[in-house]
Design an enzyme around this catalytic site. Structure first.
Site, short mmCIF file in Angstrom:
data_model
loop_
_atom_site.label_atom_id
_atom_site.label_comp_id
_atom_site.label_asym_id
_atom_site.label_seq_id
_atom_site.Cartn_x
_atom_site.Cartn_y
_atom_site.Cartn_z
N ASP A 66 48.34 40.32 38.82
CA ASP A 66 46.93 40.14 39.20
C ASP A 66 46.74 39.54 40.58
O ASP A 66 45.77 38.84 40.81
CB ASP A 66 46.25 39.25 38.14
N HIS A 104 47.37 37.16 30.11
CA HIS A 104 47.22 36.66 31.47
C HIS A 104 46.33 35.42 31.44
O HIS A 104 45.18 35.50 31.00
CB HIS A 104 46.62 37.75 32.34
#
Ligand code: ZN
Length: 1084
Positions: free
Chosen positions: A369, A257
């Site tokens: 996220d 990420h």
């Protein structure tokens, strides 16, 4: 000899044997590295800029030493490292070890080869697995060292504002011999130790693992590597004891990420992508089974343009199916605040990029996220060829535990997508026993599905997977007592989930994150920039589309619009638009908005000039007049301000048709002028024949009447337009969170600086002004405006904001009783409760909204409109709009300074649908364009109109607009007008069969361009049903159209989507909140 019997001593014995802290002089861990050798020479130069390799290596390098510190923050040091491998190391594995607290990248032969980040457990670059005599023993490497950590440079805590003077220390730079046999044993023992500890004393596998580990320590003589194979055999034997068929299967996928900007600026992210992805590519070269799911087209585009060599290697691994583009969006955007059209463009720009670059569309939306997920997303995903969704952020809920990990998510229109939350509640796993056990134990859908995702790799600041993570999971692939762990792909996972989906539950409506509710308000200038730039690009597209249709010579600004859209979409990243980023990022974001405003204004002017050339060009017969343009799909009658002689402004009431223009010479006379009267007590009344208001000297709204019905909106003795200040100290995530307890600290703003006075006496417009002191040092000045014929009262607000940890809201208590309030979301609206009955209700004490919220009972209601705010609440009968916050981390200057925003209150009869609240909120956000003209007369012109008030024509754009110019024709044609062509056996091009609901279709990269004459003629018109009703509507257009067809959100024509051209226009059928896109081809 029998194994020892004491569990604790056995456990700790194994622990100490692999400890990197204790007994390293005699344990196994101490033998991981063999001989060492310093670099032959080490030199460096430092720069405040992030420069390319070619520029760096020609600089003058000065001497550097291990132990030296470099900085300050955000600087870059380039190190030249000359290495000479001792010939005695023949046959050995040799690493270049580099340890520093900055983020490093190794360059070799002008190419990036390895990211080095201590926080990401990457400190080695493998020079050779087995040194051969023929290999070069002397070589030069460059290390590019960013003077920031994986998580930026927060002073004292991760999310504190960056320390500008942080220095990074180079603690190690050397050649070492790496003992891989020791490493393998360390991984064996670590897994066995974890199994022994985590499986628990009730599980016999725990003891089997422990006694095996203990026996391995017995067998191992650390000074004699010939004893290692026997120890390794013991481990292999226990790992190969298999599971039963019913065991859960974990689908492990490499992931990294990378926040596109957060605690570091956008520019650093470009290097983070390169550091992380080069490491992945390097791992793939030695681990052909490794898969890596990688999202965000923008990051691919950065690497494509800045690291072409690396990008070529990535393309190879994409082709092999190992490096897997996922998500389909331009960035991993915020899931709440972007408009419906912005969300469509996230997918359109993203999917087109993936199609162009890799010949395929992504089939899953990937947003692990983001701080909540709009209930309109399922429909938008399906319209973009996506029926699968992966996230995990709802595991952060503070109050309620979300009841599923695998389920069908149903949006406000009824569209469903198969949704999976990795049950380990993380996107940054390390392949440890603890994590895979949690994945099984935590899974809320046990018995319904037996497969789950496991995303491994350092994340947020980048980093990605490591060899050790892979080596751990190899040992756990099928070991009795542990779930099966297989390296997999998103497609493999979702395919098996689809097969198992018959027992799955359905969740209807938004996925609301019960945390980070401050992100609807923090960094107000970013929010304002977003709303404003969404409007600018909307208007430029509408006006340019009309100009193309009217003027053969006008060229649609496709590439400029693509560039501006990409800037806007980038700023919608999930730490930028939410305002949870550092000051450097805010500065970049505001700069991008400035660029969109500047370029947008120019493009708009060019379009208007082209669209209305005859009306604007002065000639012998010219008469000064005013041209007014309306970019919305309904006729509007509003008061405008037009330039008069010598810089004066005059007001005029005008009517402008839908998506068109009118020339104004003689303005309309209002049915009733605005009357403004000052009362004896200093209060002021204003009325315009629609509403009548009374304001006290503090600017409170003490009465708001709907004149037709005589209905009063404000309860007796209550004040609306009441400002209130709250203490705003969350638990940790300062810029992100506002906690429920802030509501207990409410203080009404009561200090008057300047009492209410009349600023415009009435007629076409009445207005009043007052100023308040807010908190200790902030001031607020408000102009309250009532226009003739306007159904709402407008509050133009200026604030000088200098607070710390305070939250400013404005409240409207209203005389309406309802247990639900309505909030606008993307292409629709939804209800949320006004009470706090259950934990699910009160966890939504602060919610997000787009242009309006409404509280209605049967026959009457009050709506609150806004032009750039997103935070709101409706508790019992009080509507609140959240205006400003003042968090100090990660940006200590957040929101300090000047603010201007507008909100409006609109009482109405009937439902908000019947009263036109939706249209009025659009009107507030999309002001009419006023242009001086030189023509006396011209009939009003409308390009588009829709027969039903339930239907909003949201966007008009050129089909396929946004394809990069200068690309090969062959690439261009794949995307042009979204027409996806596939070759048939006869070699004939054929339209692909994409259903309008957005069923995923395989789209071949091989294609034939559409006919030249079709190319610049296509327009895409997007409409949605806004009332929540089933309705058939006619779309009328005055543009010359020869063909019309429904298409999906990627602008691919739908099967049987052909629409007959009828005298009334195009007949379109809508179900509640349905979004329809129509492709129009112009007749020549
Ligand atoms: Zn993130």
């Amino acid at each position: 000899m029998a194994a020892i019997k004491h569990r604790r001593t056995a456990l700790e014995r194994v622990e100490k044997f692999i400890s990197d802290v204790y007994f390293t002089d005699c344990n196994l861990r101490g033998r991981l590295f063999g001989d060492r050798c310093p670099p032959a020479s080490l030199s460096y130069f430092q720069t405040p800029r992030r420069i390319p390799y070619e520029e760096a290596v020609v600089q003058e390098f000065g001497p550097a030493q291990v132990g030296q510190s470099f900085g300050p923050t955000w600087e870059t040091c380039w190190f030249k490292v000359e290495l000479s491998i001792p010939p005695a190391w023949a046959g050995r594995e040799v690493h270049f070890v580099w340890e520093s607290d900055g983020e490093g990248m190794v360059w070799r032969d002008a190419q990036p080869v390895q990211g080095l980040t201590k926080e990401g457990e990457k400190t080695s670059y493998i020079l050779t697995r087995s040194l051969k005599e023929s290999e070069p023993h002397s070589l030069t490497l460059y290390v590019e060292l960013a003077c920031n950590g994986l998580f930026g440079a927060g002073k004292g805590s991760m999310i504190a504002p960056p320390d500008p003077d942080r220095r990074v220390t180079l603690s190690k730079a050397e050649l070492v011999v790496f003992n891989r046999d020791v490493y393998e044993l360390l991984v064996d023992l670590e897994i066995l130790l974890d199994m022994a500890q985590l499986l628990g004393e009730e599980n016999q596998r725990s003891f089997q693992a422990l006694y095996t580990a203990n026996q391995m320590v017995n067998v191992c003589d650390v000074t004699d590597p010939s004893t290692f194979p026997a120890a390794h055999e013991l481990a292999a034997a226990i790992f190969s004891q298999r599971n039963g068929e019913s065991q859960h299967t974990i689908h492990a996928m490499g992931h990294c990420h990378i926040d596109s900007a957060w605690l570091w600026p956008y520019e650093e992210t470009i290097r983070k992508c390169a550091r992380s992805w080069v490491t992945v590519v390097h791992l793939m070269e030695h681990n052909p089974e490794l898969t890596f799911a990688c999202s965000q087209a923008q990051q691919f585009e950065w690497v494509r343009s800045c690291y072409p060599g690396l990008y070529a290697r990535i393309q190879d691994f994409v082709a092999k199916g190992q490096f897997i583009p996922v998500g389909g969006t331009w960035v991993e955007m915020d899931g709440n605040l972007p408009s419906g059209e912005s969300m469509v463009r996230q997918f359109l720009q993203g999917q087109r990029f993936f199609q162009e670059q890799f010949g395929r569309l992504c089939s899953e939306f990937w947003l692990p996220d983001t701080f909540g997920y709009s209930a309109q997303l399922p429909q938008l995903m399906r319209g973009c060829g996506i029926q699968r969704f992966l996230t995990q952020k709802l595991s952060w809920n503070l109050v309620n535990s979300f009841p599923h990990h695998t389920f069908f998510w149903e949006g406000i229109d009824g569209s469903q997508v198969l949704t999976h939350f990795p049950p380990g509640d993380s996107y940054g796993m390390h392949g440890r026993v603890e994590e895979i056990l949690k994945t099984v134990k935590n899974n809320k859908d046990k018995g319904r599905v037996n497969h789950s995702a496991f995303l491994f790799g350092f994340g947020d600041g980048g980093g990605g997977p490591t060899q050790k993570m892979l080596d751990r999971m190899k040992r756990m692939s099928n070991t009795d007592g542990l779930p099966r762990v297989q390296i997999s792909t998103p497609d493999q996972l979702f395919s098996v989930l689809e097969k198992e989906s018959s027992q799955l539950c359905t969740w209807v409506g938004e996925l609301f994150l019960e945390l980070h509710n401050g992100t609807y308000t923090t960094q107000a200038q970013i929010k304002k920039g977003n709303r404003e730039c969404e409007r600018i690009l909307h208007d430029v597209e509408v006006l340019s589309s009309l100009a193309v249709a009217q003027d053969r010579g006008f060229r649609y600004p496709a590439s400029q619009l693509q560039q501006l859209w990409r800037l806007l979409l980038l700023n919608q990243f999930h730490d930028v638009l939410p305002g949870s980023c550092i000051q450097l990022v805010v500065e970049d974001a505001l700069q991008y908005y400035t660029e969109i405003r500047r370029a947008g204004a120019q493009l708009q002017e060019e379009a208007v000039q082209s669209l209305c050339r005859d009306l604007l060009q002065p000639n012998a017969w010219s008469t000064p007049s005013t041209l007014v343009l309306n970019t919305l799909s309904w006729e509007r009658t509003e008061v405008i301000s037009r330039p008069g002689p010598e810089g004066t402004e005059t007001l005029a009431l005008v009517t402008v048709p839908s998506m068109g223009y009118a020339l104004v010479q003689e303005p309309l006379v209002p049915p009733q002028p605005v009357a403004v009267r000052k009362q004896e007590d200093g209060s002021i009344t204003m009325e315009n024949g629609v509403i009548a208001v009374c304001l006290d000297t503090m600017g409170h709204l003490t009465s708001l009447q709907l004149l037709d019905s005589g209905r009063e909106s404000i309860p007796d003795g209550c004040y609306a337009n009441q400002f209130a200040l709250f203490d705003d100290v969350p638990l940790y995530w300062d810029a992100w969170d506002v906690m429920d307890y802030h509501l207990e600290t409410r203080k009404p703003v009561t200090t008057l600086l300047k009492p209410l006075e009349i600023t415009l006496a009435g007629g076409l417009r009445g207005s009043v002004r007052f100023s308040l002191q807010v908190g200790k040092s902030s001031t607020l000045t408000q102009e309250i405006i009532l226009d003739a014929a306007c159904p709402y009262l407008r509050f133009l607000t200026q604030v000088e904001w200098k607070e710390a940890h305070k939250f400013l809201k404005v409240e409207f208590p209203v005389q309406v009783r309802s247990t639900n309030a309505t909030y606008e979301i993307q292409f629709g609206h939804l209800q949320r409760p006004t009470h706090w009955n259950t934990s699910w209700d009160w966890a939504r004490f602060e919610v997000w909204v787009h242009k309006w919220l409404d509280l209605s009972e049967h026959g009457f209601g009050v709506a609150l409109l806004n032009d750039c705010k997103y935070g709101a609440s409706a508790h019992r009968n009080v509507l609140s709009l959240s205006l400003l916050r003042a968090p100090k981390s990660p940006d200590s200057t957040a929101d300090i300074g000047h603010h201007q925003f507008t909100y409006a209150v609109m009482p109405h009869q009937g439902s908000f649908q019947e009263a036109g609240v939706i249209q009025q909120a659009y009107n507030l956000n999309f002001p009419l364009h006023v242009v001086p003209a030189s023509c006396a007369q011209c009939p009003a012109w409308s390009a588009f109109s829709v027969s039903s008030p339930a239907i909003v024509l949201e966007s008009v754009k050129q089909a396929g607009a946004g394809v990069e110019e200068g690309r090969a024709e062959g690439l261009r044609c794949c995307c042009w007008a979204g027409l996806a062509f596939t070759h048939t056996q006869g070699g004939q091009a054929q339209l692909s069969t994409a259903a309008c609901a957005g069923e995923a279709v395989p789209v071949s990269p091989v294609c034939t361009p559409p006919k030249a004459e079709d190319r610049a003629e296509g327009l895409v018109v997007r409409l949605y049903e806004a009332h929540g009703s089933t309705v058939t509507a006619w779309l009328q257009t005055s543009l010359p159209i020869k063909e019309a067809m429904l298409c999906d959100l990627l602008e691919r024509p739908a099967t049987e989507g052909h629409l007959p051209l009828e005298p009334q226009g195009l007949r379109l059928s809508f179900t509640p909140f349905r979004v329809l896109s129509v492709l129009l081809l112009r007749s020549c």
